[in-house]
Design a protein around this motif. Structure first.
Motif: not given
Length: 187
Positions: A55-59, A62-66
């Motif tokens: 569930n964690t990845q669905k809920l 992820w986001v990777c930002s500068s």
């Protein structure tokens, strides 16, 4: 705290479990799961871990930002803007902030399957993982010019002066090796 909650050990960290909720009256939030919850639900740590992996990845995608993008978000919330010089400097820094879209308890994203390998670019880059807080980690590409000792000192100093004690993830310096495809403690 670990005596009263279910957890899974990972390096020098503890993977804890949270119940995520959404309601009109309270909004979004999380509740730390305690052993007493497991007793009420008649479950075990292994079952919680399986549910969390599904569930964690669905809920919490992820986001990777500068670093510049993250500071822009914070500045927009506070009504501040970076100067043009600061903006150029921050955009050229080789730092990326890994979290989830909610930016809460996002350090767990470093354990999402295949995520770090994808960010490493098919084995082309290794990077340091600086534990910024329980909410995010900072990825710094290993260019061969970094000093692990200095990075470790920086992590410890920031944890002591800028991060609330309950949000400190670790004082360790981690490293993602794209050849081994694993995270390890290096300092």
């Amino acid at each position: 705290m670990l005596e009263d909650i279910p957890y899974i050990e990972f390096l020098d960290l503890a993977i804890c479990f949270y119940y995520a909720y959404h309601g009109d009256a309270l909004g979004d939030g999380t509740i730390l799961i305690h052993n007493s919850h497991m007793e009420l639900w008649d479950t075990c740590t292994a079952e919680l871990f399986g549910v969390a992996k599904r569930n964690t990845q669905k809920l919490f995608p992820w986001v990777c930002s500068s670093l510049a993008e993250v500071l822009d978000e914070i500045g927009a919330e506070d009504g501040e803007q970076a100067s043009a010089e600061d903006d150029i400097f921050l955009r050229e820094m080789p730092l990326q902030v890994l979290s989830n879209e909610k930016r809460t308890h996002g350090a767990i994203c470093m354990l999402y399957p295949d995520l770090l390998d994808g960010l490493a670019g098919k084995g082309q880059r290794n990077f340091y993982i600086l534990p910024s807080s329980v909410h995010e980690v900072i990825l710094l590409t290993d260019t061969g010019t970094e000093s692990a000792g200095e990075l470790k000192k920086m992590v410890t100093e920031v944890n002591r002066t800028q991060v609330a004690p309950e949000e400190v993830l670790s004082d360790s310096l981690y490293y993602y090796d794209s050849t081994d495809k694993r995270v390890k403690i290096i300092f």
